[in-house]
Design a protein around this motif. Structure first.
Motif, PDB file in Angstrom:
ATOM      1  N   SER A 236       0.830  -1.205   0.000  1.00 44.76           N
ATOM      2  CA  SER A 236       0.000   0.000   0.000  1.00 44.76           C
ATOM      3  C   SER A 236       0.863   1.252   0.000  1.00 44.76           C
ATOM      4  O   SER A 236       0.563   2.238  -0.685  1.00 44.76           O
ATOM      5  N   SER A 237       1.955   1.227   0.763  1.00 45.85           N
ATOM      6  CA  SER A 237       2.838   2.393   0.801  1.00 45.85           C
ATOM      7  C   SER A 237       3.488   2.643  -0.556  1.00 45.85           C
ATOM      8  O   SER A 237       3.688   3.798  -0.951  1.00 45.85           O
ATOM      9  N   ILE A 238       3.816   1.576  -1.273  1.00 45.65           N
ATOM     10  CA  ILE A 238       4.384   1.734  -2.617  1.00 45.65           C
ATOM     11  C   ILE A 238       3.359   2.355  -3.552  1.00 45.65           C
ATOM     12  O   ILE A 238       3.660   3.265  -4.336  1.00 45.65           O
ATOM     13  N   ASP A 244      10.280   5.488  -3.665  1.00 46.60           N
ATOM     14  CA  ASP A 244      11.102   6.383  -2.857  1.00 46.60           C
ATOM     15  C   ASP A 244      10.457   6.739  -1.524  1.00 46.60           C
ATOM     16  O   ASP A 244      11.161   7.095  -0.568  1.00 46.60           O
ATOM     17  N   GLY A 245       9.127   6.648  -1.440  1.00 49.84           N
ATOM     18  CA  GLY A 245       8.445   7.065  -0.220  1.00 49.84           C
ATOM     19  C   GLY A 245       7.817   5.933   0.565  1.00 49.84           C
ATOM     20  O   GLY A 245       7.089   6.183   1.530  1.00 49.84           O
ATOM     21  N   LYS A 246       8.103   4.706   0.187  1.00 47.39           N
ATOM     22  CA  LYS A 246       7.454   3.555   0.814  1.00 47.39           C
ATOM     23  C   LYS A 246       7.962   3.324   2.231  1.00 47.39           C
ATOM     24  O   LYS A 246       9.019   3.829   2.633  1.00 47.39           O
ATOM     25  N   TYR A 247       7.187   2.538   3.003  1.00 48.82           N
ATOM     26  CA  TYR A 247       7.688   2.037   4.277  1.00 48.82           C
ATOM     27  C   TYR A 247       8.969   1.244   4.043  1.00 48.82           C
ATOM     28  O   TYR A 247       9.174   0.647   2.975  1.00 48.82           O
ATOM     29  N   ASN A 355      -2.695   8.435   4.823  1.00 49.06           N
ATOM     30  CA  ASN A 355      -3.096   8.123   3.452  1.00 49.06           C
ATOM     31  C   ASN A 355      -2.746   6.694   3.049  1.00 49.06           C
ATOM     32  O   ASN A 355      -3.505   6.042   2.323  1.00 49.06           O
ATOM     33  N   ILE A 356      -1.638   6.176   3.539  1.00 46.38           N
ATOM     34  CA  ILE A 356      -1.262   4.790   3.234  1.00 46.38           C
ATOM     35  C   ILE A 356      -2.253   3.812   3.853  1.00 46.38           C
ATOM     36  O   ILE A 356      -2.710   2.864   3.201  1.00 46.38           O
ATOM     37  N   VAL A 357      -2.592   4.033   5.111  1.00 46.15           N
ATOM     38  CA  VAL A 357      -3.485   3.099   5.786  1.00 46.15           C
ATOM     39  C   VAL A 357      -4.921   3.248   5.299  1.00 46.15           C
ATOM     40  O   VAL A 357      -5.646   2.259   5.166  1.00 46.15           O
TER      41      VAL A 357
END
Length: 370
Positions: A236-238, A244-247, A355-357
């Motif tokens: 989800s983070s990707i 570049d901004g993922k967990y 926003n990721i969750v």
């Protein structure tokens, strides 16, 4: 004061966002709303501030939570409990809400609301004002949204002095069948402030969790370190932030296999009960801290060290170092100092986490409910 989430203009915007009830929900930035809630919780002048377990400020924070959630039209379950600490009986409360989804399977999102370290100047901005604020914003958004599965939000008290709220919740839920359809648990604890935002699964070595499990009357036969929810959160983070901004899933270090964490936060009881967990925290596992590569040093910022050796990734003098790059429980865990050290960082990390969750909880793409 530097411009950031603590500037007066942004504070005014955040408060305005916190109070709006726009019919055009898609136009509302719930990540930004979370930064407004963080100010209400942890700002020294405008908010509650330090929220030590067992104090009137912890109670005040619980009342704030209740008012927010009822304001979003939830029926709020207030779970009162007592626990023993230092020869005294203390009282606290958990707050629980749930939004039903299309399938009767449940993901729990937890974020404790107490803080610690007030004697060192901490106001609990990162630990765990950031997690609480993000969870409140998520609760607000999902109440207005169709969900693929149930989402239960648990806001435990008295985490800092023994995981008391979450362990009480799990024990009660086991007795009453309230975990029967729970397929995963997300733990928000210190989701902003540190250098890197990680997502972890539980430790593959049951011994790391054994003492917590035994408090619940559970054994290794019940325990789960299955990484499915961690991996779903990573994807989800990707999708939301790109590569570049993922967990980050931390590499293997002595005592900590790749992407695994210890039992020191509210995910522990759920892992003991056989539920896959995903624990989000902002810290820095690349630092050889006071006790090794364990994530207890959050930053390489020189202000948080007596002297940091960037080449060796540790203190210049391990015998005399006193600060060790720590933010939580220290004088750095307050919004004014965080903004000075890391302009805009906390704002961005909290917003990204929301926003990721939200992306994960509102989609049927990431979690298998069959």
């Amino acid at each position: 004061m530097k411009q950031g989430i603590f500037a007066l203009t942004v504070l005014s915007v955040a408060v305005a966002l916190s109070g709006c009830n726009s019919d055009d929900d898609a136009a509302v930035d719930f990540g930004q709303k979370a930064t407004g809630y963080l100010l209400e919780v942890a700002h020294e002048a405008e908010g509650i501030g330090a929220r030590e377990a067992g104090t009137a400020k912890e109670t005040e924070t619980g009342d704030w939570i209740y008012d927010k959630l009822t304001g979003f039209s939830y029926d709020v379950e207030v779970q009162s409990f007592s626990y023993e600490k230092g020869g005294k009986t203390l009282n606290s409360r958990n707050f629980i809400v749930e939004k039903a989804g299309k399938v009767d399977k449940t993901i729990v999102l937890a974020a404790h609301y107490d803080s610690t370290g007030a004697d060192h100047g901490s106001l609990g901005a990162t630990d765990n004002g950031a997690g609480l604020a993000a969870a409140i914003a998520i609760a607000e958004k999902i109440q207005q949204t169709d969900l693929p599965f149930n989402v239960r939000i648990l806001l435990p008290g008295a985490e800092e002095n023994g995981l008391n709220g979450s362990l009480h919740y799990v024990q009660d839920a086991l007795k009453n069948g309230k975990l029967d359809n729970v397929i995963g648990m997300i733990n928000y604890d210190t989701v902003g402030g540190g250098d890197i935002v990680y997502v972890h699964a539980a430790h593959s070595d049951y011994a790391e969790y054994q003492s917590k499990c035994e408090k619940l009357g559970l054994t290794g036969a019940n325990y789960s370190y299955q990484p499915s929810l961690r991996d779903a959160m990573l994807q989800s983070s990707i999708d939301v932030k790109g590569e570049d901004g993922k967990y980050v899933v931390h590499p293997a270090f002595p005592g900590y296999p790749e992407g695994e964490t210890g039992s020191w936060s509210d995910h522990a009881g759920f892992a003991c009960a056989g539920i896959p967990i995903a624990y989000v925290e902002a810290t820095n596992f690349n630092i050889n801290g006071e006790w090794g590569f364990d994530g207890y040093s959050q930053t390489t910022n020189p202000a948080a060290w007596d002297c940091y050796d960037a080449e060796q990734k540790t203190a210049c003098d391990r015998e005399t170092e006193t600060k060790w790059g720590k933010i939580w429980h220290t004088e750095f865990d307050r919004l004014d100092k965080l903004e000075t050290l890391f302009p805009g960082r906390v704002n961005q990390q909290v917003s990204d986490n929301v926003n990721i969750v939200l992306n994960l909880l509102t989609s049927d793409k990431y979690i298998n409910v069959n």
